[in-house]
Design a protein around this motif. Structure first.
Motif, PDB file in Angstrom:
ATOM      1  N   ASP A 352      40.560  32.539  43.711  1.00  0.00           N
ATOM      2  CA  ASP A 352      39.386  31.958  43.059  1.00  0.00           C
ATOM      3  C   ASP A 352      38.101  32.647  43.513  1.00  0.00           C
ATOM      4  O   ASP A 352      37.217  32.940  42.700  1.00  0.00           O
ATOM      5  N   ALA A 353      37.997  32.889  44.818  1.00  0.00           N
ATOM      6  CA  ALA A 353      36.800  33.557  45.346  1.00  0.00           C
ATOM      7  C   ALA A 353      36.691  34.986  44.831  1.00  0.00           C
ATOM      8  O   ALA A 353      35.601  35.466  44.490  1.00  0.00           O
ATOM      9  N   LEU A 354      37.821  35.709  44.765  1.00  0.00           N
ATOM     10  CA  LEU A 354      37.827  37.086  44.274  1.00  0.00           C
ATOM     11  C   LEU A 354      37.376  37.145  42.825  1.00  0.00           C
ATOM     12  O   LEU A 354      36.536  37.980  42.442  1.00  0.00           O
ATOM     13  N   HIS A 355      37.908  36.248  41.997  1.00  0.00           N
ATOM     14  CA  HIS A 355      37.534  36.254  40.590  1.00  0.00           C
ATOM     15  C   HIS A 355      36.066  35.875  40.398  1.00  0.00           C
ATOM     16  O   HIS A 355      35.389  36.427  39.526  1.00  0.00           O
ATOM     17  N   GLU A 356      35.567  34.948  41.206  1.00  0.00           N
ATOM     18  CA  GLU A 356      34.156  34.570  41.108  1.00  0.00           C
ATOM     19  C   GLU A 356      33.255  35.737  41.495  1.00  0.00           C
ATOM     20  O   GLU A 356      32.224  35.984  40.842  1.00  0.00           O
ATOM     21  N   ALA A 357      33.649  36.460  42.557  1.00  0.00           N
ATOM     22  CA  ALA A 357      32.846  37.610  42.989  1.00  0.00           C
ATOM     23  C   ALA A 357      32.875  38.723  41.949  1.00  0.00           C
ATOM     24  O   ALA A 357      31.856  39.366  41.676  1.00  0.00           O
ATOM     25  N   LEU A 358      34.049  38.965  41.340  1.00  0.00           N
ATOM     26  CA  LEU A 358      34.133  40.001  40.315  1.00  0.00           C
ATOM     27  C   LEU A 358      33.309  39.631  39.091  1.00  0.00           C
ATOM     28  O   LEU A 358      32.844  40.509  38.354  1.00  0.00           O
ATOM     29  N   SER A 359      33.098  38.357  38.859  1.00  0.00           N
ATOM     30  CA  SER A 359      32.319  37.918  37.701  1.00  0.00           C
ATOM     31  C   SER A 359      30.818  37.970  37.960  1.00  0.00           C
ATOM     32  O   SER A 359      30.043  38.275  37.058  1.00  0.00           O
ATOM     33  N   ARG A 360      30.388  37.683  39.206  1.00  0.00           N
ATOM     34  CA  ARG A 360      28.959  37.463  39.456  1.00  0.00           C
ATOM     35  C   ARG A 360      28.328  38.413  40.457  1.00  0.00           C
ATOM     36  O   ARG A 360      27.125  38.644  40.407  1.00  0.00           O
TER      37      ARG A 360
END
Length: 580
Positions: A352-360
């Motif tokens: 979840d953290a990885l996907h959030e960082a890749l998005s923002r």
């Protein structure tokens, strides 16, 4: 009690009637025919309105009143009674059961209504001549998801074992499973076996526990009583398998004898004894050892074993000294800091953290390119490469391209030249136009068109390729050349081969640019679509006729014992964790 004649159309329905499920059309037709033939045999029971009106509310006999209206009766006899303290709830339920057995769903609702009105389980059992245990079962089943209850009310009922599994699960768990297995217009019957399987949790029973209440409290074990089990046995259980096995493990650690050791259980439930140990099936001697382990049911078991004699050594005086057999006993490994379940939770949080960082998070272009190469090298990615000779079922890993982006110290560091080489080699491995399973499709054609790969196409004016063309295609190839079509196809082909021996021929169909039809079709197929929101909450979603569900089937003969014959790695994992 008073007998009166009233217009059936003036009677009002009781909103709290016991039977809520609709009767079958056949039953209604039979009742209507009876009323037309002989009239109303048994008068409906009514009571005065409680809100100050002067009308009557039907207490029992809703179907009779409805069919009397359908038969065109202007007046029917009714029994007027006084309202009971519970509003007539018990009388309505008892009379309904006397006429015809209620659907289980309606029984649940009626009993819950009685409990809300102050009735105890014992009083309900006495009034209905049912065991208290049966009343408790029905109250337990009232915890079933409302959407499942509505399906059961239609006559689509699971068996008792499946009901027990469904009722013991939480509503959130039931919602998730129901989304997958709810009925559709194409298949209106539910596969209750699949629903129960999705909610099945392994149970560890209190009767198999060696530990006491102190360890149960320390590990947070809360016993739940199985109301469906025989009344003469301890049916308490817990679904917290890791806590149960951990408490069993701690009890064994405190109770292990002097010459004892804690071992793991094998795939078939047998104890894994130390190397060279000989298991004893008879009465052990004082010099033998004891191995304690947990079997597949979580019970503490112990077996005796004997270690082989140890070679004698010499002491300072030259006398023989025999080593103590205790020196050969293997001690148990300590329990890991984080269990398997904990590692799974960590994996979810990391993702979840990885996907959030890749998005923002802000990412430079060169880093973004490098991360793309790194992603293709993941262990969850394999490619049917057109640049490698792989088997039909084989696939190529792409780790070698990402390895170029690390320095000798293992840091993710690179220059732009190295990054360009890695990206180019990765694209070579991934993109393919071969007519086999490595074909990338339209995207490879678009990529070739963007980088002008047409200029790199080899000469197709060869015997091998021209032999694949029809007469019309061969004659079209002669259009921009000095070659004239011959009477025979082979002569035309030979002339073209001779003409293009020093030149270069590219057939129009070989060029990279895709046709507008193919490109439009691909774009339409892969365009992002948003699901329309009709405003209906997920937990109240109606039957979806387009939903894909498993085919309905019946597994009446299945039982848990048969499933335990061959446990999967996921099911045996808590035993390994507890043994460590």
């Amino acid at each position: 009690m008073e007998l009166k004649f009233v217009d059936p159309r003036a009677l009002k329905d009781n909103p709290d009637k016991a039977r809520r499920s609709k009767s079958s059309p056949q039953a209604d037709a039979l009742l209507l025919a009876t009323i037309r033939a002989v009239g109303m045999v048994q008068p409906p029971v009514v009571a005065l309105e409680t809100d100050g009106g002067n009308g009557y509310v039907i207490d029992a006999g809703h179907r009779r009143v409805k069919q009397a209206i359908a038969a065109g009766l202007e007046e029917i006899a009714v029994l007027v009674i006084e309202r009971a303290e519970d509003g007539g709830a018990m009388r309505s339920l008892a009379e309904t059961l006397a006429h015809e057995q209620l659907n289980p769903v309606d029984q649940w609702r009626a009993i819950e209504r009685l409990v809300a009105l102050g009735w105890t389980e014992e009083a309900i059992a006495v009034a209905l001549a049912l065991p208290v245990r049966q009343i408790r079962k029905l109250r337990l089943l009232a915890n079933v998801l409302p959407a499942m209850l509505e399906q059961m009310a239609k006559g689509d009922m699971p068996n008792e074992q499946q009901l027990r599994t469904i009722a013991s699960a939480s509503l959130d768990e039931q919602k998730e499973v129901w989304k997958k297995h709810k009925p559709s217009k194409a298949d209106p019957q539910v596969s209750w076996w699949s629903v129960a399987q999705g909610l099945t949790k392994r149970r560890m029973y209190a009767r198999d526990a060696s530990f006491g209440d102190d360890l149960a409290q320390a590990y947070g074990i809360a016993w739940v009583e199985d109301l469906f089990a025989p009344a003469d046995e301890d049916s308490r259980y817990t679904t917290d398998v890791e806590a149960f096995l951990g408490a069993q493990q701690e009890w064994m650690a405190n109770a292990v004898p002097k010459r004892g050791v804690i071992v793991e259980a094998g795939q078939w439930g047998e104890p894994k004894l130390p190397a060279k140990a000989e298991r004893l099936y008879g009465k052990p001697s004082k010099s033998d050892h004891t191995a304690m382990y947990l079997d597949r049911d979580g019970k503490v078991q112990s077996v005796a074993y004997r270690m082989p004699a140890v070679k004698k050594s010499k002491d300072k005086n030259g006398a023989d000294v025999e080593a103590d057999g205790d020196d050969m006993v293997v001690t148990a490994k300590p329990r890991p800091d984080v269990t398997r379940k904990g590692m799974e939770m960590i994996g979810d949080l990391r993702t979840d953290a990885l996907h959030e960082a890749l998005s923002r998070a802000p990412i430079e272009d060169d880093t973004l390119m490098a991360l793309l190469v790194l992603a293709f090298a993941g262990q969850n990615v394999t490619v049917a490469s057109g640049a490698r000779d792989i088997s039909y079922y084989g696939a190529a890993g792409l780790g070698e391209h990402a390895a170029r982006l690390f320095d000798q110290e293992g840091k993710f560091a690179f220059d732009m030249d190295t990054l360009r080489i890695a990206v180019r080699s990765l694209l070579i491995d991934v993109l393919s136009c071969r007519e086999n399973r490595s074909d990338s499709g339209v995207v490879a054609r678009v990529a070739g068109d963007v980088i002008a790969a047409d200029s790199f196409l080899a000469n197709m004016g060869t015997e091998d390729f021209l032999s694949c063309l029809s007469r019309q295609a061969l004659e079209s190839a002669c259009a921009d050349t000095s070659v004239l079509p011959r009477q025979k196809v082979k002569d035309t082909r030979a002339a073209l081969v001779e003409h293009f021996k020093e030149g270069r021929f590219v057939h129009p169909s070989a060029r990279f640019g895709p046709t507008p039809e193919k490109l439009t079709s691909w774009l339409k197929k892969n365009e992002a679509r948003e699901q329309p929101d009709d405003g209906t909450p997920e937990d109240q979603d109606e039957l979806d006729g387009d939903a894909i569900v498993d085919a309905a089937h019946d597994h009446v003969g299945d039982d848990d014992a048969a499933q335990d014959e061959d446990l999967t790695d996921e099911q045996t994992e808590p035993y390994k964790v507890a043994a460590e």
